[in-house]
Write an enzyme that holds these catalytic residues in place. Structure first.
Site, PDB file in Angstrom:
ATOM      1  N   GLY A  15       0.848  -1.188   0.000  1.00 56.71           N
ATOM      2  CA  GLY A  15       0.000   0.000   0.000  1.00 56.71           C
ATOM      3  C   GLY A  15       0.880   1.234   0.000  1.00 56.71           C
ATOM      4  O   GLY A  15       2.019   1.189  -0.465  1.00 56.71           O
ATOM      5  N   LYS A  21      -0.204  -0.151  10.095  1.00 50.05           N
ATOM      6  CA  LYS A  21       0.383  -1.152  10.990  1.00 50.05           C
ATOM      7  C   LYS A  21       0.763  -0.520  12.323  1.00 50.05           C
ATOM      8  O   LYS A  21       0.576  -1.114  13.379  1.00 50.05           O
ATOM      9  CB  LYS A  21       1.597  -1.782  10.319  1.00 50.05           C
ATOM     10  CG  LYS A  21       1.907  -3.155  10.857  1.00 50.05           C
ATOM     11  CD  LYS A  21       3.050  -3.799  10.089  1.00 50.05           C
ATOM     12  CE  LYS A  21       2.592  -4.281   8.722  1.00 50.05           C
ATOM     13  NZ  LYS A  21       3.732  -4.629   7.861  1.00 50.05           N
ATOM     14  N   ASN A  29      -3.592  -4.671   0.895  1.00 46.49           N
ATOM     15  CA  ASN A  29      -4.158  -4.065  -0.315  1.00 46.49           C
ATOM     16  C   ASN A  29      -4.273  -5.057  -1.468  1.00 46.49           C
ATOM     17  O   ASN A  29      -3.362  -5.835  -1.722  1.00 46.49           O
ATOM     18  CB  ASN A  29      -3.288  -2.893  -0.779  1.00 46.49           C
ATOM     19  CG  ASN A  29      -3.411  -1.686   0.118  1.00 46.49           C
ATOM     20  OD1 ASN A  29      -3.131  -1.767   1.316  1.00 46.49           O
ATOM     21  ND2 ASN A  29      -3.841  -0.579  -0.440  1.00 46.49           N
ATOM     22  N   GLU A  79      -8.875  -2.315   0.944  1.00 46.78           N
ATOM     23  CA  GLU A  79      -7.921  -2.647   2.000  1.00 46.78           C
ATOM     24  C   GLU A  79      -8.590  -3.521   3.049  1.00 46.78           C
ATOM     25  O   GLU A  79      -9.599  -3.125   3.625  1.00 46.78           O
ATOM     26  CB  GLU A  79      -7.406  -1.375   2.668  1.00 46.78           C
ATOM     27  CG  GLU A  79      -6.822  -0.385   1.677  1.00 46.78           C
ATOM     28  CD  GLU A  79      -6.040   0.714   2.360  1.00 46.78           C
ATOM     29  OE1 GLU A  79      -5.614   0.523   3.522  1.00 46.78           O
ATOM     30  OE2 GLU A  79      -5.860   1.765   1.734  1.00 46.78           O
ATOM     31  N   HIS A  84      -7.073 -11.174  12.944  1.00 47.50           N
ATOM     32  CA  HIS A  84      -6.215 -12.284  13.382  1.00 47.50           C
ATOM     33  C   HIS A  84      -4.809 -11.746  13.547  1.00 47.50           C
ATOM     34  O   HIS A  84      -4.407 -10.839  12.817  1.00 47.50           O
ATOM     35  CB  HIS A  84      -6.214 -13.396  12.323  1.00 47.50           C
ATOM     36  CG  HIS A  84      -5.300 -14.536  12.660  1.00 47.50           C
ATOM     37  ND1 HIS A  84      -5.613 -15.466  13.635  1.00 47.50           N
ATOM     38  CD2 HIS A  84      -4.087 -14.892  12.174  1.00 47.50           C
ATOM     39  CE1 HIS A  84      -4.628 -16.345  13.729  1.00 47.50           C
ATOM     40  NE2 HIS A  84      -3.681 -16.017  12.847  1.00 47.50           N
ATOM     41  N   TYR A  91       2.777 -10.122   2.166  1.00 45.64           N
ATOM     42  CA  TYR A  91       2.881  -9.479   0.837  1.00 45.64           C
ATOM     43  C   TYR A  91       3.170 -10.559  -0.197  1.00 45.64           C
ATOM     44  O   TYR A  91       3.946 -11.480   0.046  1.00 45.64           O
ATOM     45  CB  TYR A  91       4.020  -8.467   0.817  1.00 45.64           C
ATOM     46  CG  TYR A  91       3.758  -7.210   1.627  1.00 45.64           C
ATOM     47  CD1 TYR A  91       2.811  -6.281   1.202  1.00 45.64           C
ATOM     48  CD2 TYR A  91       4.463  -6.954   2.798  1.00 45.64           C
ATOM     49  CE1 TYR A  91       2.582  -5.119   1.935  1.00 45.64           C
ATOM     50  CE2 TYR A  91       4.253  -5.799   3.530  1.00 45.64           C
ATOM     51  CZ  TYR A  91       3.298  -4.889   3.093  1.00 45.64           C
ATOM     52  OH  TYR A  91       3.072  -3.741   3.812  1.00 45.64           O
ATOM     53  N   ARG A 104     -20.864   0.718   6.954  1.00 46.02           N
ATOM     54  CA  ARG A 104     -21.140   2.166   6.904  1.00 46.02           C
ATOM     55  C   ARG A 104     -20.420   2.795   5.715  1.00 46.02           C
ATOM     56  O   ARG A 104     -19.461   2.229   5.193  1.00 46.02           O
ATOM     57  CB  ARG A 104     -20.678   2.838   8.205  1.00 46.02           C
ATOM     58  CG  ARG A 104     -19.177   2.715   8.445  1.00 46.02           C
ATOM     59  CD  ARG A 104     -18.690   3.553   9.616  1.00 46.02           C
ATOM     60  NE  ARG A 104     -17.286   3.282   9.921  1.00 46.02           N
ATOM     61  CZ  ARG A 104     -16.263   3.921   9.370  1.00 46.02           C
ATOM     62  NH1 ARG A 104     -16.472   4.836   8.453  1.00 46.02           N
ATOM     63  NH2 ARG A 104     -15.031   3.628   9.711  1.00 46.02           N
ATOM     64  N   PHE A 109     -12.625  12.180   9.662  1.00 46.33           N
ATOM     65  CA  PHE A 109     -12.502  12.185  11.116  1.00 46.33           C
ATOM     66  C   PHE A 109     -11.743  13.408  11.586  1.00 46.33           C
ATOM     67  O   PHE A 109     -10.859  13.904  10.898  1.00 46.33           O
ATOM     68  CB  PHE A 109     -11.799  10.902  11.592  1.00 46.33           C
ATOM     69  CG  PHE A 109     -12.619   9.669  11.343  1.00 46.33           C
ATOM     70  CD1 PHE A 109     -13.637   9.316  12.208  1.00 46.33           C
ATOM     71  CD2 PHE A 109     -12.398   8.888  10.218  1.00 46.33           C
ATOM     72  CE1 PHE A 109     -14.423   8.198  11.974  1.00 46.33           C
ATOM     73  CE2 PHE A 109     -13.181   7.759   9.970  1.00 46.33           C
ATOM     74  CZ  PHE A 109     -14.185   7.423  10.855  1.00 46.33           C
TER      75      PHE A 109
HETATM   76  P1  ADP Z   1       0.686  -1.160   3.418  1.00 48.79           P
HETATM   77  O1  ADP Z   1       0.660   0.329   3.274  1.00 48.79           O
HETATM   78  O2  ADP Z   1       1.801  -1.803   2.613  1.00 48.79           O
HETATM   79  O3  ADP Z   1      -0.659  -1.777   3.107  1.00 48.79           O
HETATM   80  P2  ADP Z   1       0.136  -1.669   6.239  1.00 48.79           P
HETATM   81  O4  ADP Z   1       0.762  -0.945   7.381  1.00 48.79           O
HETATM   82  O5  ADP Z   1      -1.304  -1.386   5.968  1.00 48.79           O
HETATM   83  O6  ADP Z   1       1.044  -1.420   4.958  1.00 48.79           O
HETATM   84  O7  ADP Z   1       0.338  -3.237   6.493  1.00 48.79           O
HETATM   85  C1  ADP Z   1      -0.270  -4.152   5.615  1.00 48.79           C
HETATM   86  C2  ADP Z   1       0.458  -5.479   5.555  1.00 48.79           C
HETATM   87  O8  ADP Z   1       0.581  -6.054   6.865  1.00 48.79           O
HETATM   88  C3  ADP Z   1      -0.303  -6.508   4.750  1.00 48.79           C
HETATM   89  O9  ADP Z   1      -0.017  -6.403   3.365  1.00 48.79           O
HETATM   90  C4  ADP Z   1       0.165  -7.831   5.345  1.00 48.79           C
HETATM   91  O10 ADP Z   1       1.311  -8.301   4.655  1.00 48.79           O
HETATM   92  C5  ADP Z   1       0.549  -7.462   6.787  1.00 48.79           C
HETATM   93  N1  ADP Z   1      -0.418  -7.918   7.809  1.00 48.79           N
HETATM   94  C6  ADP Z   1      -0.058  -8.514   8.992  1.00 48.79           C
HETATM   95  N2  ADP Z   1      -1.119  -8.799   9.750  1.00 48.79           N
HETATM   96  C7  ADP Z   1      -2.211  -8.375   9.050  1.00 48.79           C
HETATM   97  C8  ADP Z   1      -3.630  -8.426   9.317  1.00 48.79           C
HETATM   98  N3  ADP Z   1      -4.121  -8.939  10.463  1.00 48.79           N
HETATM   99  N4  ADP Z   1      -4.463  -7.902   8.379  1.00 48.79           N
HETATM  100  C9  ADP Z   1      -3.965  -7.362   7.242  1.00 48.79           C
HETATM  101  N5  ADP Z   1      -2.652  -7.310   6.925  1.00 48.79           N
HETATM  102  C10 ADP Z   1      -1.764  -7.814   7.823  1.00 48.79           C
HETATM  103 MG    MG Z   2      -2.445  -1.070   4.069  1.00 53.81          MG
END
Ligand code: ADP
Ligand code: MG
Length: 161
Positions: A15, A21, A29, A79, A84, A91, A104, A109
């Site tokens: 993303g 995170k 994504n 997204e 879990h 990735y 919704r 915000f």
């Molecule tokens: P990005 O901007 O790359 O999407 P994020 O901070 O949103 O970064 O983190 C997304 C990534 O975190 C996912 O692509 C996946 O590899 C990892 N991930 C780990 N745990 C989860 C979860 N419970 N739900 C979704 N993604 C998770």
């Molecule tokens: Mg993301």
């Protein structure tokens, strides 16, 4: 929404590092090809449903479909936050989701705290709704029975499989 439940599958892409995170709510994504195939009646907003990474367990999820600021809001993004705790990022792995219900519409915000509180309430609602028998039975849908081939760029879009 006529298209629900809606099933789709694609490889998890990076993303735009909006720090999901860091907020404790990572969102996986989907590639543009999956987003572009969404039926017209799937509106932007927050959905709940089931998710599976490769051939792993099926977990509850919440998904946001919205306009991506990175593309100056000309491009939709999907997204998924899987409810879990994963040991590692996934990735490049195949994410399969069944979108089951709508929570919704998108909204703005006033603060980060307000956003986080809204997401936590979305997660709570998803958790509750998905325990209903009509939603639980979707876990047993053939969509989740077929083994996922780990071929790159595997994409599937459809509903009522
Ligand atoms: P990005 O901007 O790359 O999407 P994020 O901070 O949103 O970064 O983190 C997304 C990534 O975190 C996912 O692509 C996946 O590899 C990892 N991930 C780990 N745990 C989860 C979860 N419970 N739900 C979704 N993604 C998770
Ligand atoms: Mg993301």
């Amino acid at each position: 929404m006529r298209s629900l439940p809606y099933f789709c599958r694609g490889q998890v892409v990076r993303g735009f590092g909006r720090g999901s995170k860091e907020l404790g709510i990572p969102t996986a994504n989907f590639p543009e090809s999956v987003v572009d195939n969404l039926p017209a009646d799937i509106s932007t907003g927050i959905y709940y449903g089931w998710a599976r990474v490769d051939n792993g367990d099926i977990h509850k999820m919440v998904m946001s479909i919205g306009w991506n600021p990175y593309y100056k809001n000309t491009k939709k993004s999907m997204e998924t936050h899987v409810i879990h705790k994963f040991k590692e990022d996934f990735y490049g792995q195949t994410l399969s989701v069944a979108m089951v219900g709508y929570i919704r519409p998108e909204r703005g915000f006033e603060s980060l705290d307000e956003l986080i509180a809204a997401i936590h309430s979305d997660i709570e609602e998803a958790n509750m709704k998905l325990d209903l028998p009509e939603h639980l039975k979707l876990k047993k849908n053939n969509f989740f029975k077929t083994a996922v081939l780990t071929t790159p760029n595997q994409i599937l879009n459809g509903h009522r499989l």
